[in-house]
Design a protein around this motif. Sequence first.
Motif, PDB file in Angstrom:
ATOM      1  N   LYS A  14       0.759  -1.280  -0.074  1.00  0.00           N
ATOM      2  CA  LYS A  14      -0.097   0.037  -0.002  1.00  0.00           C
ATOM      3  C   LYS A  14       0.894   1.393  -0.063  1.00  0.00           C
ATOM      4  CE  LYS A  14      -3.788   2.217   2.241  1.00  0.00           C
ATOM      5  NZ  LYS A  14      -5.120   1.822   3.007  1.00  0.00           N
ATOM      6  N   PHE A  15       1.866   1.212   0.759  1.00  0.00           N
ATOM      7  CA  PHE A  15       2.579   2.496   1.016  1.00  0.00           C
ATOM      8  C   PHE A  15       4.296   2.325   0.290  1.00  0.00           C
ATOM      9  CE2 PHE A  15       0.156   1.868   4.980  1.00  0.00           C
ATOM     10  CZ  PHE A  15      -0.782   2.846   4.553  1.00  0.00           C
ATOM     11  N   GLY A  16       4.379   1.428  -0.059  1.00  0.00           N
ATOM     12  CA  GLY A  16       5.771   1.037  -0.778  1.00  0.00           C
ATOM     13  C   GLY A  16       6.896   0.666   0.286  1.00  0.00           C
ATOM     14  N   GLY A  17       8.088   0.302   0.042  1.00  0.00           N
ATOM     15  CA  GLY A  17       8.997  -0.238   0.739  1.00  0.00           C
ATOM     16  C   GLY A  17       9.072  -1.609   0.856  1.00  0.00           C
ATOM     17  N   VAL A  18       9.444  -2.209   2.016  1.00  0.00           N
ATOM     18  CA  VAL A  18       9.600  -3.747   2.260  1.00  0.00           C
ATOM     19  C   VAL A  18       9.114  -3.939   3.394  1.00  0.00           C
ATOM     20  CG1 VAL A  18      11.497  -4.111   0.877  1.00  0.00           C
ATOM     21  CG2 VAL A  18      11.868  -3.483   3.375  1.00  0.00           C
ATOM     22  N   PRO A  19       8.340  -5.132   3.999  1.00  0.00           N
ATOM     23  CA  PRO A  19       7.710  -5.519   5.050  1.00  0.00           C
ATOM     24  C   PRO A  19       8.251  -5.052   6.264  1.00  0.00           C
ATOM     25  CG  PRO A  19       7.405  -7.195   3.480  1.00  0.00           C
ATOM     26  CD  PRO A  19       8.235  -6.141   2.824  1.00  0.00           C
ATOM     27  N   GLU A  20       9.615  -5.111   6.440  1.00  0.00           N
ATOM     28  CA  GLU A  20      10.497  -4.710   7.288  1.00  0.00           C
ATOM     29  C   GLU A  20      10.421  -3.455   7.926  1.00  0.00           C
ATOM     30  OE1 GLU A  20      11.505  -8.717   5.908  1.00  0.00           O
ATOM     31  OE2 GLU A  20      11.604  -6.737   4.730  1.00  0.00           O
ATOM     32  N   ASP A  21       9.862  -2.529   6.951  1.00  0.00           N
ATOM     33  CA  ASP A  21       9.928  -1.146   7.123  1.00  0.00           C
ATOM     34  C   ASP A  21       8.557  -0.903   8.279  1.00  0.00           C
ATOM     35  OD1 ASP A  21      11.901  -0.202   5.540  1.00  0.00           O
ATOM     36  OD2 ASP A  21      10.528  -0.191   3.684  1.00  0.00           O
ATOM     37  N   TYR A  22       7.679  -1.661   8.163  1.00  0.00           N
ATOM     38  CA  TYR A  22       6.514  -1.770   8.800  1.00  0.00           C
ATOM     39  C   TYR A  22       6.192  -2.727  10.133  1.00  0.00           C
ATOM     40  CZ  TYR A  22       5.542   0.907   4.574  1.00  0.00           C
ATOM     41  OH  TYR A  22       5.814   1.931   3.802  1.00  0.00           O
ATOM     42  N   LEU A  23       7.178  -3.845  10.197  1.00  0.00           N
ATOM     43  CA  LEU A  23       6.960  -4.845  11.101  1.00  0.00           C
ATOM     44  C   LEU A  23       6.886  -4.537  12.556  1.00  0.00           C
ATOM     45  CD1 LEU A  23       6.600  -7.859  11.133  1.00  0.00           C
ATOM     46  CD2 LEU A  23       8.830  -8.137  11.318  1.00  0.00           C
ATOM     47  N   GLU A  24       7.720  -3.482  13.110  1.00  0.00           N
ATOM     48  CA  GLU A  24       7.589  -2.988  14.512  1.00  0.00           C
ATOM     49  C   GLU A  24       6.491  -2.434  14.790  1.00  0.00           C
ATOM     50  OE1 GLU A  24      10.519  -0.534  17.458  1.00  0.00           O
ATOM     51  OE2 GLU A  24      10.612  -0.409  15.429  1.00  0.00           O
ATOM     52  N   ILE A  62       6.949   7.770   9.941  1.00  0.00           N
ATOM     53  CA  ILE A  62       8.359   6.938  10.205  1.00  0.00           C
ATOM     54  C   ILE A  62       9.017   7.165   8.799  1.00  0.00           C
ATOM     55  CG2 ILE A  62       7.061   5.033  11.557  1.00  0.00           C
ATOM     56  CD1 ILE A  62       6.867   3.509   8.791  1.00  0.00           C
ATOM     57  N   THR A  63      10.405   6.834   8.979  1.00  0.00           N
ATOM     58  CA  THR A  63      11.134   6.756   7.703  1.00  0.00           C
ATOM     59  C   THR A  63      11.592   5.572   7.480  1.00  0.00           C
ATOM     60  OG1 THR A  63      11.931   9.182   8.393  1.00  0.00           O
ATOM     61  CG2 THR A  63      13.199   7.934   6.802  1.00  0.00           C
ATOM     62  N   ARG A  64      11.021   5.107   6.334  1.00  0.00           N
ATOM     63  CA  ARG A  64      11.438   3.784   5.864  1.00  0.00           C
ATOM     64  C   ARG A  64      12.664   3.433   5.631  1.00  0.00           C
ATOM     65  NH1 ARG A  64       7.008   3.988   1.176  1.00  0.00           N
ATOM     66  NH2 ARG A  64       8.923   4.281  -0.046  1.00  0.00           N
ATOM     67  N   LYS A  65      13.231   2.529   6.292  1.00  0.00           N
ATOM     68  CA  LYS A  65      14.705   2.229   6.293  1.00  0.00           C
ATOM     69  C   LYS A  65      15.119   1.710   4.779  1.00  0.00           C
ATOM     70  CE  LYS A  65      14.946   1.168  11.017  1.00  0.00           C
ATOM     71  NZ  LYS A  65      14.438   0.144  12.073  1.00  0.00           N
ATOM     72  N   SER A  66      14.304   1.035   4.252  1.00  0.00           N
ATOM     73  CA  SER A  66      14.782   0.495   2.970  1.00  0.00           C
ATOM     74  C   SER A  66      14.803   1.704   1.626  1.00  0.00           C
ATOM     75  CB  SER A  66      13.728  -0.153   2.101  1.00  0.00           C
ATOM     76  OG  SER A  66      12.228   0.579   2.236  1.00  0.00           O
ATOM     77  N   ASP A  67      14.210   2.880   2.110  1.00  0.00           N
ATOM     78  CA  ASP A  67      14.512   3.928   0.819  1.00  0.00           C
ATOM     79  C   ASP A  67      14.672   5.124   1.399  1.00  0.00           C
ATOM     80  OD1 ASP A  67      11.965   4.156   1.445  1.00  0.00           O
ATOM     81  OD2 ASP A  67      11.333   3.586  -0.712  1.00  0.00           O
ATOM     82  N   GLY A  68      14.391   5.410   2.968  1.00  0.00           N
ATOM     83  CA  GLY A  68      14.342   6.850   3.167  1.00  0.00           C
ATOM     84  C   GLY A  68      13.082   7.498   3.270  1.00  0.00           C
ATOM     85  N   LYS A  69      12.155   7.208   2.475  1.00  0.00           N
ATOM     86  CA  LYS A  69      10.691   7.704   2.277  1.00  0.00           C
ATOM     87  C   LYS A  69       9.906   7.773   3.564  1.00  0.00           C
ATOM     88  CE  LYS A  69      10.732   7.808  -2.562  1.00  0.00           C
ATOM     89  NZ  LYS A  69      10.270   7.684  -3.680  1.00  0.00           N
ATOM     90  N   VAL A  70       9.129   8.918   3.721  1.00  0.00           N
ATOM     91  CA  VAL A  70       8.438   9.205   4.928  1.00  0.00           C
ATOM     92  C   VAL A  70       7.006   8.638   4.740  1.00  0.00           C
ATOM     93  CG1 VAL A  70       7.663  11.110   6.476  1.00  0.00           C
ATOM     94  CG2 VAL A  70       9.918  11.059   5.674  1.00  0.00           C
ATOM     95  N   VAL A  71       6.306   8.099   5.811  1.00  0.00           N
ATOM     96  CA  VAL A  71       4.871   7.507   5.854  1.00  0.00           C
ATOM     97  C   VAL A  71       4.182   7.994   7.003  1.00  0.00           C
ATOM     98  CG1 VAL A  71       3.400   5.716   5.725  1.00  0.00           C
ATOM     99  CG2 VAL A  71       5.493   5.524   4.425  1.00  0.00           C
ATOM    100  N   PRO A  72       2.979   8.404   7.068  1.00  0.00           N
ATOM    101  CA  PRO A  72       2.347   8.646   8.014  1.00  0.00           C
ATOM    102  C   PRO A  72       2.073   7.630   9.193  1.00  0.00           C
ATOM    103  CG  PRO A  72       1.397  10.114   6.579  1.00  0.00           C
ATOM    104  CD  PRO A  72       2.494   9.031   5.986  1.00  0.00           C
ATOM    105  N   THR A  73       2.363   7.716  10.406  1.00  0.00           N
ATOM    106  CA  THR A  73       2.315   6.564  11.127  1.00  0.00           C
ATOM    107  C   THR A  73       0.729   6.222  11.453  1.00  0.00           C
ATOM    108  OG1 THR A  73       4.143   7.071  12.304  1.00  0.00           O
ATOM    109  CG2 THR A  73       2.586   5.647  13.559  1.00  0.00           C
ATOM    110  N   ARG A  74       0.094   7.196  11.374  1.00  0.00           N
ATOM    111  CA  ARG A  74      -1.533   6.920  11.456  1.00  0.00           C
ATOM    112  C   ARG A  74      -2.246   6.036  10.613  1.00  0.00           C
ATOM    113  NH1 ARG A  74      -5.093  12.283  12.466  1.00  0.00           N
ATOM    114  NH2 ARG A  74      -3.469  12.646  13.787  1.00  0.00           N
ATOM    115  N   LEU A  75      -1.695   6.414   9.225  1.00  0.00           N
ATOM    116  CA  LEU A  75      -2.196   5.760   8.180  1.00  0.00           C
ATOM    117  C   LEU A  75      -1.870   4.180   8.471  1.00  0.00           C
ATOM    118  CD1 LEU A  75      -1.482   7.891   5.026  1.00  0.00           C
ATOM    119  CD2 LEU A  75      -3.622   7.649   6.590  1.00  0.00           C
ATOM    120  N   ILE A  76      -0.707   3.952   9.108  1.00  0.00           N
ATOM    121  CA  ILE A  76      -0.202   2.376   8.969  1.00  0.00           C
ATOM    122  C   ILE A  76      -1.104   1.729  10.308  1.00  0.00           C
ATOM    123  CG2 ILE A  76       1.689   0.820   9.657  1.00  0.00           C
ATOM    124  CD1 ILE A  76       3.712   3.117   8.613  1.00  0.00           C
ATOM    125  N   GLY A  77      -1.518   2.811  11.095  1.00  0.00           N
ATOM    126  CA  GLY A  77      -2.229   2.040  12.272  1.00  0.00           C
ATOM    127  C   GLY A  77      -3.662   1.936  11.626  1.00  0.00           C
TER     128      GLY A  77
END
Length: 128
Positions: A14-24, A62-77
């Motif tokens: 949905k937001f790009g990057g890799v799963p490890e960017d969001y697992l925590e 959060i800043t994705r570790k895989s590519d440095g892009k920023v994603v709003p935490t609330r959207l992930i939640g």
Amino acid sequence: MAHPYHHARSSARKFGGVPEDYLEIHSWFDQTKASWADLRHRAVLHSSFGIFLCEQVFGVTITRKSDGKVVPTRLIGEQHVVEDLGKIPTLQDWLEDLPFKDWMLRGARPLSRELGEEVSRETPESGS
């Protein structure tokens, strides 16, 4: 129940990057499974309140570790909760039918009265 890794894979789609960017974050939402191993564990963090707590814990973005892009935490939640429940409930939705139990009030100390008496004894007007 979806595993946090599956939620993380969904976030990556949905937001790009890799799963490890969001697992925590997804693991944080599901940490309550350690205390209650059925669907009721969701009552603790799977709500609008839990989403705002997540934002306090992880920051507004959060800043994705895989590519440095920023994603709003609330959207992930929001994504996590909607995937599990189909909507974002409030705490009231979870707790409005919770029965009152005697232990909820039994033995409660009258702190306002106790502290009020202490404060009045310590005020300069009392000569203490």
